[in-house]
Design an enzyme around this catalytic site. Structure first.
Site, PDB file in Angstrom:
ATOM      1  N   GLN A  47       0.525  -1.152  -0.354  1.00  0.00           N
ATOM      2  CA  GLN A  47       0.112   0.147   0.353  1.00  0.00           C
ATOM      3  C   GLN A  47       0.872   1.214  -0.392  1.00  0.00           C
ATOM      4  O   GLN A  47       0.663   2.653  -0.217  1.00  0.00           O
ATOM      5  CB  GLN A  47      -0.589   0.117   1.230  1.00  0.00           C
ATOM      6  N   HIS A 118      -1.618  -4.123  -5.812  1.00  0.00           N
ATOM      7  CA  HIS A 118      -1.176  -3.993  -4.108  1.00  0.00           C
ATOM      8  C   HIS A 118      -1.996  -4.131  -3.480  1.00  0.00           C
ATOM      9  O   HIS A 118      -3.388  -4.387  -3.746  1.00  0.00           O
ATOM     10  CB  HIS A 118      -1.378  -2.585  -3.169  1.00  0.00           C
ATOM     11  N   CYS A 119      -1.665  -5.082  -1.978  1.00  0.00           N
ATOM     12  CA  CYS A 119      -2.792  -5.123  -0.879  1.00  0.00           C
ATOM     13  C   CYS A 119      -2.195  -4.696   0.189  1.00  0.00           C
ATOM     14  O   CYS A 119      -1.920  -3.372   0.267  1.00  0.00           O
ATOM     15  CB  CYS A 119      -3.242  -6.776  -0.699  1.00  0.00           C
ATOM     16  N   ASN A 120      -1.972  -4.595   1.806  1.00  0.00           N
ATOM     17  CA  ASN A 120      -1.693  -4.313   2.581  1.00  0.00           C
ATOM     18  C   ASN A 120       0.050  -3.947   2.810  1.00  0.00           C
ATOM     19  O   ASN A 120       0.990  -2.818   2.498  1.00  0.00           O
ATOM     20  CB  ASN A 120      -1.915  -4.385   4.336  1.00  0.00           C
ATOM     21  N   SER A 126      -1.999  -9.709  -2.660  1.00  0.00           N
ATOM     22  CA  SER A 126      -1.549  -8.843  -4.465  1.00  0.00           C
ATOM     23  C   SER A 126      -0.608  -9.479  -4.599  1.00  0.00           C
ATOM     24  O   SER A 126      -0.363 -11.053  -5.804  1.00  0.00           O
ATOM     25  CB  SER A 126      -0.626  -7.693  -4.156  1.00  0.00           C
TER      26      SER A 126
END
Length: 171
Positions: A47, A118-120, A126
């Site tokens: 992120q 993206h993820c965190n 992701s």
């Protein structure tokens, strides 16, 4: 509440569980602007990179696929976004999210765009989506796709459930 923090790679990432309920995401506790260039049109990050306008502009990002939990899209007026909220839990069927994610990636590519997934933390969800995409679209085996992604973003670590699903995934 009883809290348990599961450490991943020292103090860089951790996931928290409160009793039997899990938060369902890996918390990114340090700035990570590293972006893995999977293909000219396909990028993988945390992120942090997705929220850094200079990084996005430098990489000519046009589309952002957000598969995080609780992460807002930072620049909705500047980029095309798709948000697919996925919890980072082994029991989640990550493959059920593949069709809508792959459609967004393919549409971006067909439009001459560059999509950032993206993820965190850019480690599990992701990475799993990108690995699945390579398996589906480029007919790679799990080992080939995993290796291709790990080469450009070395600290990927899909959770055990996602790893098992990807190994069995037959697009």
């Amino acid at each position: 509440m009883n809290s348990l923090a599961q450490e991943i790679r020292g103090d860089r990432f951790h996931a928290e569980r409160d009793g039997a309920a899990a938060c369902g995401f890996v918390q990114d506790t340090s700035l990570d602007l590293q972006v893995g260039i999977i293909r000219p049109f396909l990028l993988l990050s945390s992120q942090d990179a997705a929220h850094d306008i200079d990084t996005l502009k430098k990489l000519q990002v046009t589309h952002v696929l957000n598969v995080a939990y609780g992460v807002e899209n930072a620049f909705p007026d500047l980029f095309m976004y798709k948000t697919v909220t996925v919890l980072d839990l082994p029991e989640i069927d990550i493959t059920s999210y593949f069709p809508e994610c792959f459609q967004f990636i393919n549409e971006a590519s067909q439009q001459g765009g560059v999509v950032l997934v993206h993820c965190n933390a850019g480690v599990s969800r992701s990475a799993s989506v990108v690995i699945g995409f390579l398996m589906s679209q480029e007919k790679m085996s799990f080992n080939e796709a995993f290796s291709a992604v790990k080469t450009v973003r070395p600290y990927i670590q899909p959770n055990p459930g996602f790893m098992s699903q990807l190994k069995k995934y037959n697009p």
